[in-house]
Scaffold this motif. Sequence first.
Motif, PDB file in Angstrom:
ATOM      1  N   THR A 150       4.493  -0.219 -13.175  1.00 61.28           N
ATOM      2  CA  THR A 150       4.900  -0.526 -11.808  1.00 61.28           C
ATOM      3  C   THR A 150       3.687  -0.626 -10.897  1.00 61.28           C
ATOM      4  N   LEU A 151       2.752   0.277 -11.070  1.00 59.51           N
ATOM      5  CA  LEU A 151       1.517   0.253 -10.292  1.00 59.51           C
ATOM      6  C   LEU A 151       0.784  -1.068 -10.515  1.00 59.51           C
ATOM      7  N   GLY A 152       0.723  -1.521 -11.753  1.00 69.95           N
ATOM      8  CA  GLY A 152       0.093  -2.799 -12.070  1.00 69.95           C
ATOM      9  C   GLY A 152       0.807  -3.977 -11.417  1.00 69.95           C
ATOM     10  N   SER A 153       2.124  -3.911 -11.363  1.00 70.14           N
ATOM     11  CA  SER A 153       2.898  -4.981 -10.719  1.00 70.14           C
ATOM     12  C   SER A 153       2.595  -5.052  -9.232  1.00 70.14           C
ATOM     13  N   TYR A 154       2.512  -3.891  -8.596  1.00 73.94           N
ATOM     14  CA  TYR A 154       2.169  -3.875  -7.174  1.00 73.94           C
ATOM     15  C   TYR A 154       0.756  -4.395  -6.950  1.00 73.94           C
ATOM     16  N   GLN A 155      -0.147  -4.069  -7.855  1.00 72.72           N
ATOM     17  CA  GLN A 155      -1.518  -4.562  -7.750  1.00 72.72           C
ATOM     18  C   GLN A 155      -1.534  -6.087  -7.834  1.00 72.72           C
ATOM     19  N   GLU A 156      -0.805  -6.643  -8.769  1.00 67.42           N
ATOM     20  CA  GLU A 156      -0.752  -8.099  -8.917  1.00 67.42           C
ATOM     21  C   GLU A 156      -0.170  -8.762  -7.672  1.00 67.42           C
ATOM     22  N   GLU A 157       0.861  -8.159  -7.120  1.00 65.43           N
ATOM     23  CA  GLU A 157       1.458  -8.708  -5.905  1.00 65.43           C
ATOM     24  C   GLU A 157       0.476  -8.623  -4.738  1.00 65.43           C
ATOM     25  N   LEU A 158      -0.244  -7.526  -4.652  1.00 73.92           N
ATOM     26  CA  LEU A 158      -1.235  -7.329  -3.596  1.00 73.92           C
ATOM     27  C   LEU A 158      -2.367  -8.354  -3.703  1.00 73.92           C
ATOM     28  N   GLN A 209     -10.233  -8.498  -6.421  1.00 78.08           N
ATOM     29  CA  GLN A 209     -11.167  -7.377  -6.308  1.00 78.08           C
ATOM     30  C   GLN A 209     -10.678  -6.335  -5.305  1.00 78.08           C
ATOM     31  N   ARG A 210     -10.247  -6.790  -4.129  1.00 79.29           N
ATOM     32  CA  ARG A 210      -9.802  -5.852  -3.095  1.00 79.29           C
ATOM     33  C   ARG A 210      -8.532  -5.132  -3.528  1.00 79.29           C
ATOM     34  N   ALA A 211      -7.627  -5.824  -4.201  1.00 81.86           N
ATOM     35  CA  ALA A 211      -6.403  -5.184  -4.689  1.00 81.86           C
ATOM     36  C   ALA A 211      -6.737  -4.073  -5.676  1.00 81.86           C
ATOM     37  N   LEU A 212      -7.676  -4.341  -6.566  1.00 81.37           N
ATOM     38  CA  LEU A 212      -8.109  -3.322  -7.528  1.00 81.37           C
ATOM     39  C   LEU A 212      -8.719  -2.128  -6.802  1.00 81.37           C
ATOM     40  N   GLU A 213      -9.552  -2.396  -5.804  1.00 81.47           N
ATOM     41  CA  GLU A 213     -10.170  -1.316  -5.030  1.00 81.47           C
ATOM     42  C   GLU A 213      -9.114  -0.455  -4.345  1.00 81.47           C
ATOM     43  N   ILE A 214      -8.102  -1.089  -3.765  1.00 84.39           N
ATOM     44  CA  ILE A 214      -7.043  -0.354  -3.071  1.00 84.39           C
ATOM     45  C   ILE A 214      -6.305   0.557  -4.046  1.00 84.39           C
ATOM     46  N   ARG A 253       0.843  -1.213   0.000  1.00 84.66           N
ATOM     47  CA  ARG A 253       0.000   0.000   0.000  1.00 84.66           C
ATOM     48  C   ARG A 253       0.872   1.255   0.000  1.00 84.66           C
ATOM     49  N   GLU A 254       1.947   1.228   0.760  1.00 85.45           N
ATOM     50  CA  GLU A 254       2.867   2.362   0.801  1.00 85.45           C
ATOM     51  C   GLU A 254       3.543   2.555  -0.556  1.00 85.45           C
ATOM     52  N   GLN A 255       3.938   1.469  -1.191  1.00 80.10           N
ATOM     53  CA  GLN A 255       4.561   1.550  -2.512  1.00 80.10           C
ATOM     54  C   GLN A 255       3.581   2.117  -3.541  1.00 80.10           C
ATOM     55  N   ILE A 256       2.338   1.675  -3.474  1.00 82.13           N
ATOM     56  CA  ILE A 256       1.309   2.174  -4.393  1.00 82.13           C
ATOM     57  C   ILE A 256       1.105   3.665  -4.175  1.00 82.13           C
TER      58      ILE A 256
END
Length: 74
Positions: free
Chosen positions: A44-52, A59-64, A12-15
Amino acid sequence: MGECRSEVARLREQIETICCAMNQMLSGYAITARHDIINHRYSTLGSYQEELETFVGEQRALEIVIETYNRIVR
């Protein structure tokens, strides 16, 4: 469980950091940022989303990501 929470907090901090950089590129001193740099930030944002997603689900990762992006960039 604690390790999972700390990993989610780290992501979340990285995003948030990426979103802040994107906001600067779109409205701050770096308004003339090159297209490839902006694309790299989105990637990079997409990579963090995938990791999350591995911790909180797709769904929750996308929402975040959307909530953070809208709060900082929009």
